[in-house]
Design an enzyme around this catalytic site. Sequence first.
Site, PDB file in Angstrom:
ATOM      1  N   GLN A 330      64.609   5.994  55.025  1.00 22.72           N
ATOM      2  CA  GLN A 330      64.317   4.865  55.982  1.00 22.72           C
ATOM      3  C   GLN A 330      63.673   4.508  56.702  1.00 22.72           C
ATOM      4  OE1 GLN A 330      66.837   2.360  54.712  1.00 22.72           O
ATOM      5  NE2 GLN A 330      66.945   0.534  55.846  1.00 22.72           N
ATOM      6  N   GLU A 424      42.075 -18.482  49.444  1.00 19.95           N
ATOM      7  CA  GLU A 424      41.170 -18.583  50.392  1.00 19.95           C
ATOM      8  C   GLU A 424      40.201 -17.057  49.854  1.00 19.95           C
ATOM      9  OE1 GLU A 424      40.976 -20.489  53.028  1.00 19.95           O
ATOM     10  OE2 GLU A 424      38.783 -19.999  52.465  1.00 19.95           O
TER      11      GLU A 424
END
Length: 627
Positions: A330, A424
Site C-alpha cells: 500500500q 489544451e
Amino acid sequence: MAGFDDLASERSKAQFDVEEMKVIWAGSRHTLEVSDRISRLVANDPVFRKDTRTMLSRKDLFKNTLRKAAHAWKRIIELRLSEEEAAELRFYVDEPAFMDLHWGMFIPTIKGQGTEEQQQKWLPLAYKMKIIGCYAQTELGHGSNVQGLETTATFDPQTDEFIIHSPTLTSSKWWPGGLGKVSTHAVVYGRLIIDSKDYGVNGFIVQLRSLDDHLPLPGITIGDIGMKFGSGAYNTMDNGVLRFDHVRIPRDQMLMRVSQVTREGKLVQSNVPWQLVYGTMVYVRQKIVSDASCALSRAVCIATRYSAVRRQFGLQSNGIETQVIDYKTQQSRLFPLLASAYAFRFVGEWLKWLYMDVNQRLQASDFSTLPEAHACTAGLKSLTTSATADGIEECRKLCGGHGYLCSSGLPELFAVYIPACTYEGDNIVLLLQVARFLIKTVSQLGSGKEPVGTTVYMGRVEQLMQCHCAVQKGFLELSADLVQAAVAHCQLIVVSKFIEKLQQDIPGKGVKGQLEALCNIYALFILHKHLGDFLSTGCITPKQASLANAQLRSLYSQVRPNAIALVDAFNYTDHYLSSVLGRYDGNVYPKLYEEAWKDPLNDSVVPDGYQEYIQPILKQQLRNARL
Ligand SMILES: CC/C=C\C/C=C\C/C=C\C/C=C\CCC(=O)SCCNC(=O)CCNC(=O)[C@H](O)C(C)(C)COP(=O)(O)OP(=O)(O)OC[C@H]1O[C@@H](n2cnc3c(N)ncnc32)[C@H](O)[C@@H]1OP(=O)(O)O
Ligand SMILES: Cc1cc2nc3c(=O)[nH]c(=O)nc-3n(C[C@H](O)[C@H](O)[C@H](O)COP(=O)(O)OP(=O)(O)OC[C@H]3O[C@@H](n4cnc5c(N)ncnc54)[C@H](O)[C@@H]3O)c2cc1C
C-alpha cells in the site's frame, strides 16, 4: 469511534509543524488565508452542495450549474471579492462551467492578443459579465493541428468587414466549453483570407447570441455536443458545436496585436512572434499544471485517510486488525503519489513564475525565452496530467470496493479530470513539441552551451537524445523514442525544481525534513519506474539501482508516521473533498451506511418495475414448481 480514533492517533505521530506545511503548500500565508476563508465560505453555502450531482438528469444538472454560477457571481459582487478571491471561489465551487472559459480563456486571449484599443473596448464588458465569452478554436475535423483549421475569415474591402464562414462540416467548431448554451461571444480561430490569399490562423471576436433574448444571431447555428464521460462530471459544462453561414463582423474584431489588416486590406506583421497567436494555450497549460497538483492531492488525501482507517487481516495482539496503510505494498503505491502531488505543486509554482517572466520580457520585445516557455508548459502539462489521471485511478483502487462508490468522491474526480490529458493539447502531441525543442537544443549544444540539471537525470536525457536523435524533417517523423526523451526531460525539470524549493528558506519544525523525504521519494520512484533508461544509458549501475530501491523503501517508513499530517496540510474541507472515505474525522462506516439510503432507488422498499417484470417470472416459476 474507530475511524476518528485512528486519525487522531495518526495526527499525534506527526514529526513536523502541519500549520507551517500548510503555508508551504498554499504558497504564502496570504494565499493560505484566502483559500481557507473562501473554501469555508463555499462549504457553508447550501447552494454549492455537490452530493446530488450524480443523481440529476443532464438538463437538471445543467440548470443547477447555472444557478450555482449565478449565485457565485452574486456573492462575488455582494462581498466585493478581489479577482484572486473570486478565482478561489470558482475553484472551490468545484464544477466545470462556462465561467472557467470566460475567465480562464476568453479574457486572457483578449489581454494577450488584443491591441490596447481592443482591450479597452472588450475587457470592461467581459469583467462586468455584460458579455460571456468562450474560446472557439477546435473543430470537428481538427484539434491538434491548429494550422489545419478550416473556418474562414474573408476580408471584404467593400464593407470593411470579415465574413466568418464554415465551408465544410468538419469546419464546425466542436468542443469549446461554454459555447453550447451560454456564451454570447467567442474568440473564433479561422483562416485569414485577403484577396483570395490565405494568411493562416488568427483570432476573431464574434458575437454569437442576442444580448436581449439569447437567441443565436443570423447565420449562427449553435448547440451542445452531447453527454460526455461519466454521470455528473464534466456534463455540467456545455461543450458546444458552432457553424457560421457568412457571418459578417467589423474589421476591428480581428485580434490585431500580432498582425493587423489595414482599411485597404493590407496585412501588416507587428514585431512580435506570430506564435503569440498560440499564447493562450501557454497560459492555460501552466495553470493546468497547478491544477494537476490539486486534483492529485485531493485523491491522495482521500486514499491516505481511508488507508489509515481501513483495517484488514493481520490480527494483532490487541485483537485489532492491521491498518492497510501499514502494508508495504500500500505504501509503495500511495506514497509516490503523495510525493508527486508536492512535486507538481512546486513545479507549478516555478512554471507560473516562468510564464510571468516571459510575459514581462514580451513587453520589452524580448522573445528569447518564448520557445522554452512553450516547451516547458507543453511538456509539464503532458507529464503532470498523465500522472495525475493515472494517480486518481490508483487511489480509487487503493480504497478497494468503497473507492468505486460515488460517495467516495473518486469516480467523479476521475471522470472530471481525465480530459486534462486531451484538452489544451493532446499529451502525446505536446511531448512531440518538447522533442522538437530538445532536438534544436542538442543541435546548439555544440556551441558550448552546457545543459543544467541533476547529473543522473541529466545524463539520462542526454543519452536518450543521442540514442534517438536523428535529423528529423518534420512532426510526423519524430520517433516514439523521442517522446521518451521528452518525458525524461520533463521529469528532470520536476526533480530540479523540487530540489530548488528545498534550497529556499523553509520555516517550521521538521517541515524541511519531510519535504526532503518527499523529494527523494519522487526522484527515486521515477528512477525505479524508468530503471531501464537509467541502466541502458549507463547513468547508474545495477548495484546503484539496488541501493536506490532500498533507500526508497526506507523513505516510505520515514514518511509513514507523517502521512496523515502531510495530507492534512492540503487544508481541504470535507465539502471540497466530497468524499465519505476522506472525511477529516475518519467517521467512514456510519457515513457510508447513511449515504446508501439517500439513493433514490431506496425511496421504495419494493422497486418500481417489480410488478411488471419480476413478479410474473417468480409466479411462473411458482406455477412450474407446483406442476
Ligand atoms: C479554463 C481555463 C482556466 C484554467 C485552466 C485550468 C484548467 C483547465 C480547464 C479546462 C480547460 C478547458 C478547455 C481547454 C481548452 C482547449 O482545449 S483550447 C484548444 C487547445 N488546443 C491545442 O492545444 C492545440 C494543440 N496544437 C498546437 O498547439 C499546435 O497545433 C502545435 C504546436 C501542435 C503545432 O503547431 P504548428 O504551428 O502546426 O506547427 P509547429 O511547426 O510544431 O510549430 C510552429 C512553431 O511554433 C512554435 N509553437 C507552437 N506552439 C507554440 C506555443 N503555444 N507558444 C509558442 N510557440 C509555439 C513551435 O515550437 C514552432 O517553433 P519553431 O521555432 O520550432 O518553428
Ligand atoms: C473536455 C474538453 C474540453 C475542451 N474544451 C475546448 C475549448 O474550450 N476550446 C477549444 O478550442 N477546444 C476544446 N477542446 C478540444 C481539445 O483542445 C482537443 O480535443 C485537443 O486539442 C485534441 O485534439 P483532437 O481532439 O482533434 O485530437 P487529435 O489531434 O485528432 O488526436 C487524436 C489522436 O491522434 C494522435 N495524434 C494527432 N496528431 C499526431 C501527431 N502529429 N503525431 C502523433 N500522434 C498524433 C493524438 O496523440 C491522439 O492520440 C476540449 C476538449 C475536451 C475533451
